[in-house]
Design a protein around this motif. Sequence first.
Motif, PDB file in Angstrom:
ATOM      1  N   GLY A 293       0.399  -0.872  -0.738  1.00 30.47           N
ATOM      2  CA  GLY A 293       1.392  -1.878  -1.115  1.00 30.47           C
ATOM      3  C   GLY A 293       2.803  -1.381  -0.832  1.00 30.47           C
ATOM      4  N   GLU A 294       3.054  -0.096  -1.189  1.00 31.03           N
ATOM      5  CA  GLU A 294       4.373   0.469  -0.911  1.00 31.03           C
ATOM      6  C   GLU A 294       4.633   0.527   0.590  1.00 31.03           C
ATOM      7  OE1 GLU A 294       4.537   4.303  -2.866  1.00 31.03           O
ATOM      8  OE2 GLU A 294       4.078   3.312  -4.780  1.00 31.03           O
ATOM      9  N   ARG A 295       3.610   0.965   1.330  1.00 25.83           N
ATOM     10  CA  ARG A 295       3.804   1.110   2.779  1.00 25.83           C
ATOM     11  C   ARG A 295       4.118  -0.200   3.466  1.00 25.83           C
ATOM     12  NH1 ARG A 295      -0.773   5.275   5.025  1.00 25.83           N
ATOM     13  NH2 ARG A 295      -0.227   6.999   3.658  1.00 25.83           N
ATOM     14  N   ILE A 296       3.425  -1.267   3.068  1.00 28.77           N
ATOM     15  CA  ILE A 296       3.690  -2.543   3.755  1.00 28.77           C
ATOM     16  C   ILE A 296       4.679  -3.398   2.957  1.00 28.77           C
ATOM     17  CG2 ILE A 296       1.395  -2.537   4.864  1.00 28.77           C
ATOM     18  CD1 ILE A 296       0.768  -4.962   2.925  1.00 28.77           C
ATOM     19  N   GLU A 297       5.212  -2.811   1.919  1.00 27.70           N
ATOM     20  CA  GLU A 297       6.200  -3.490   1.065  1.00 27.70           C
ATOM     21  C   GLU A 297       5.679  -4.819   0.532  1.00 27.70           C
ATOM     22  OE1 GLU A 297      10.045  -3.493   2.961  1.00 27.70           O
ATOM     23  OE2 GLU A 297       9.769  -1.426   3.627  1.00 27.70           O
ATOM     24  N   ALA A 298       4.547  -4.723  -0.134  1.00 34.34           N
ATOM     25  CA  ALA A 298       3.972  -5.905  -0.771  1.00 34.34           C
ATOM     26  C   ALA A 298       3.682  -5.573  -2.228  1.00 34.34           C
ATOM     27  CB  ALA A 298       2.678  -6.298  -0.064  1.00 34.34           C
ATOM     28  N   PRO A 299       3.858  -6.536  -3.122  1.00 32.46           N
ATOM     29  CA  PRO A 299       3.547  -6.266  -4.533  1.00 32.46           C
ATOM     30  C   PRO A 299       2.041  -6.122  -4.742  1.00 32.46           C
ATOM     31  CG  PRO A 299       4.124  -8.577  -4.215  1.00 32.46           C
ATOM     32  CD  PRO A 299       4.373  -7.889  -2.908  1.00 32.46           C
ATOM     33  N   VAL A 300       1.681  -5.302  -5.732  1.00 33.77           N
ATOM     34  CA  VAL A 300       0.272  -5.081  -6.041  1.00 33.77           C
ATOM     35  C   VAL A 300       0.046  -5.411  -7.513  1.00 33.77           C
ATOM     36  CG1 VAL A 300      -1.572  -3.344  -6.202  1.00 33.77           C
ATOM     37  CG2 VAL A 300       0.077  -3.235  -4.319  1.00 33.77           C
ATOM     38  N   CYS A 301      -0.985  -6.197  -7.786  1.00 36.84           N
ATOM     39  CA  CYS A 301      -1.336  -6.478  -9.169  1.00 36.84           C
ATOM     40  C   CYS A 301      -2.507  -5.596  -9.565  1.00 36.84           C
ATOM     41  CB  CYS A 301      -1.706  -7.950  -9.328  1.00 36.84           C
ATOM     42  SG  CYS A 301      -2.415  -8.328 -10.938  1.00 36.84           S
ATOM     43  N   ALA A 302      -2.337  -4.792 -10.606  1.00 30.68           N
ATOM     44  CA  ALA A 302      -3.407  -3.883 -11.015  1.00 30.68           C
ATOM     45  C   ALA A 302      -3.429  -3.717 -12.518  1.00 30.68           C
ATOM     46  CB  ALA A 302      -3.205  -2.523 -10.344  1.00 30.68           C
ATOM     47  N   LEU A 303      -4.624  -3.500 -13.057  1.00 31.69           N
ATOM     48  CA  LEU A 303      -4.780  -3.066 -14.443  1.00 31.69           C
ATOM     49  C   LEU A 303      -5.294  -1.632 -14.399  1.00 31.69           C
ATOM     50  CD1 LEU A 303      -6.394  -6.296 -15.974  1.00 31.69           C
ATOM     51  CD2 LEU A 303      -4.022  -5.539 -16.160  1.00 31.69           C
ATOM     52  N   GLN A 304      -5.742  -1.100 -15.522  1.00 25.60           N
ATOM     53  CA  GLN A 304      -6.197   0.285 -15.521  1.00 25.60           C
ATOM     54  C   GLN A 304      -7.619   0.387 -14.951  1.00 25.60           C
ATOM     55  OE1 GLN A 304      -5.997  -1.731 -17.973  1.00 25.60           O
ATOM     56  NE2 GLN A 304      -7.775  -1.516 -19.307  1.00 25.60           N
ATOM     57  N   GLU A 305      -8.007   1.636 -14.582  1.00 26.21           N
ATOM     58  CA  GLU A 305      -9.359   1.887 -14.099  1.00 26.21           C
ATOM     59  C   GLU A 305     -10.358   1.449 -15.174  1.00 26.21           C
ATOM     60  OE1 GLU A 305     -10.017   5.856 -12.358  1.00 26.21           O
ATOM     61  OE2 GLU A 305     -12.162   5.605 -12.723  1.00 26.21           O
ATOM     62  N   GLY A 306     -11.430   0.825 -14.760  1.00 25.81           N
ATOM     63  CA  GLY A 306     -12.446   0.389 -15.710  1.00 25.81           C
ATOM     64  C   GLY A 306     -12.211  -1.008 -16.264  1.00 25.81           C
ATOM     65  N   ALA A 307     -11.058  -1.614 -15.947  1.00 31.23           N
ATOM     66  CA  ALA A 307     -10.773  -2.970 -16.439  1.00 31.23           C
ATOM     67  C   ALA A 307     -11.739  -3.974 -15.814  1.00 31.23           C
ATOM     68  CB  ALA A 307      -9.334  -3.340 -16.097  1.00 31.23           C
ATOM     69  N   ASP A 308     -11.854  -5.135 -16.434  1.00 31.30           N
ATOM     70  CA  ASP A 308     -12.721  -6.180 -15.897  1.00 31.30           C
ATOM     71  C   ASP A 308     -12.092  -6.749 -14.621  1.00 31.30           C
ATOM     72  OD1 ASP A 308     -14.392  -8.347 -15.492  1.00 31.30           O
ATOM     73  OD2 ASP A 308     -13.277  -9.615 -16.904  1.00 31.30           O
ATOM     74  N   PRO A 309     -12.824  -6.700 -13.509  1.00 37.73           N
ATOM     75  CA  PRO A 309     -12.246  -7.190 -12.252  1.00 37.73           C
ATOM     76  C   PRO A 309     -11.812  -8.658 -12.352  1.00 37.73           C
ATOM     77  CG  PRO A 309     -14.459  -6.283 -11.884  1.00 37.73           C
ATOM     78  CD  PRO A 309     -14.165  -6.146 -13.346  1.00 37.73           C
TER      79      PRO A 309
END
Lengths: 292, 306
Positions: free
Chosen positions: A141-157
């Motif tokens: 996301g940083e490399r292509i300058e795009a926002p990333v939506c993420a929760l923590q590892e193990g979260a419900d996809p």
Amino acid sequence: SKTKKFLSEKFSEIFEIDKIVDLKTIEELEETLILADVGVETTLALLDPIKTKILQGETLTVKELKSFLKEQLISFLKDTNKPFPPPGNPSVLFFLGVNGVGKTTTIAKLGKILKNNGYSVLLVAADTFRAAAIDQLKTWGERIEAPVCALQEGADPGAVIYQGISYAQKNKIDVVLIDTAGRLHTKYNLIEELKKMVKVINKLVPQESQENILVLDATTGQNALSQAQHFSSAIPIHSVIITKMDGTAKGGIAIAVSHKYNLPIRFIGLGEKPEDLIPFDKNSFVSAILPD
Amino acid sequence: MFESLSDRLESVFKKFREKGKLDSDDIKKGLREVRLALLEADVNYKVVKDFISRVENRALSSEVIESLTPFQQIIKIVYEELVKTLGGEAKGLDLGGAKPAKILLAGLQGSGKTTTAAKLAKFLKKKGHHPLLVSADIYRPAAIEQLKILAQKVEVPFYEPKSNEKPLEIVKNAIEMAKENGRDIVIIDTAGRLHIDEDLMQELIELKKTFNPSEVLLVADAMMGQDSVNVAKIFNERVGLTGIILTKIEGDARGGAALSIKEVTGCPIKFLGTGEKLDAFEVFYPERLAGRILGMGDILTLIEKA
Ligand SMILES: Nc1nc2c(ncn2[C@@H]2O[C@H](COP(=O)(O)OP(=O)(O)OP(=O)(O)O)[C@@H](O)[C@H]2O)c(=O)[nH]1
Ligand SMILES: Nc1nc2c(ncn2[C@@H]2O[C@H](COP(=O)(O)OP(=O)(O)OP(=O)(O)O)[C@@H](O)[C@H]2O)c(=O)[nH]1
Ligand SMILES: [Mg+2]
Ligand SMILES: [Mg+2]
């Protein structure tokens, strides 16, 4: 590459003079097609009728045979006139496939292409399972300058997807690209999880705004057929992307996959850099399998 | 998805049963089915050719023609040849040489190297060893972080590279750390690379030359198609392999690539990766894979009837 050169030399050998096809030519063609992972079934379906004709004394020049085979292979590759990305506010691209085929990397590459074409994009880290999968997508996301939506590892996809699409709706982002954990098509629980994710998407955006993309690795053999079959019986698959076409593998199994499961191929991956993704072109794909 | 070899052979030989006796043409027809089964299992075209001619030599002998159960006889010969080619006895790891012993993992992108590094560490720990994990993958986003997390999960020390360290320095420092901490094995994960990527192959050659690992293992995906031969051959010729680990074998891939890789490199298959979890890792036994390549779970019972 060496092999590509070897195969094309071999082919020009076969087709150099426009000679009459004999059984040896057929065998050489069989070898070339199978070595390109076109698959036994497809290869024999193409060559057996010709063999029969030859045995019955019919004559055919190598040139004729070759253009016939090319035409056939091209006709197996399914077309689509559905626009890409599909229209929507946002449109949602959902990526799936077995482990390690290149889903996450392909999302970054495609995100970049879309951005270059004026779309705003959001990457969604719905692989909450594999170690550092979220970090991997964030770095992209940083490399292509795009926002990333993420929760923590193990979260419900499903929860990550919900958040991502809602965020895109609020912020008028054009395209949402959803990364999922690699999974074997034979694992019941993981396939059920995939279905749940698609349900979440269905609640938020209309069908015509969705494209579910199966990512296949060009080095995969016959198992790609089983992957396409299992995944598409779980959720609707709309298109295919073939990765790792920069190696010596020809990705010939994609022909049978496209034919049997009515799947158009959208892009091919040609490396690990963001710019290494190009639109799929039937003619050059088939020409790599059956070079001039 | 595929018709099993036993079904196919059965239908071929049914016709001959009425005739009472087989001749060499009948056997050739049977072997054609074997050939197709192997190709459908992704065994390389050329490897199949050689294999079939070995089987044919044995099958045309009187032992089959005069047998009352030629169908089972052929399967028996195919199976025995497969097991022989896949590599007789299970082979352990060579951990000899200077201490700590080094195990270098290499392979194409996404084949499962990083996961396998952690699995191997866990496996060796259970055997009473004291491994250390290190990643020389400075290219893939979050590759080092991935192995770091996995190392924590299997509770094995991990060398954390400083920023800007190159693969050779990383591994050198990891070996130092292992020595200081009394670790007896260093497991080295490397970046995925294509066999035709000159720079990255050179890097691997450097790593091997510098650290002289007792094992250089090719980590290969069980779903690979015909190209497995080119990949394995070039990795072996350029870097020199000591063994193979086949991953993702728990799905429904027939795994014929294993036969191709074994045949072109001559290197033993040592382990199988059977899942994403870190204990999904097994020592390799050729018998099971042979049955799988032929699409036959019940192969031993069939052979007993032979
Ligand atoms: N040579 C080459 N490598 C690629 C290509 N696409 C992806 N890769 C590499 O393949 C490896 C796996 O890629 P990922 O994007 O992590 O694959 P994934 O499907 O997300 O993997 P999982 O999430 O673990 O299932 C990485 O090393 C990528 O750099 C390609 O087109 N060519
Ligand atoms: N189902 C299954 N998945 C596996 C197995 N081994 C590894 N994987 C998965 O395959 C994917 C790729 O594994 P990695 O260990 O990242 O592969 P790699 O070779 O290190 O990849 P690169 O560093 O990008 O070249 C991940 O999703 C792993 O969880 C296995 O035996 N079975
Ligand atoms: Mg991923
Ligand atoms: Mg890795």
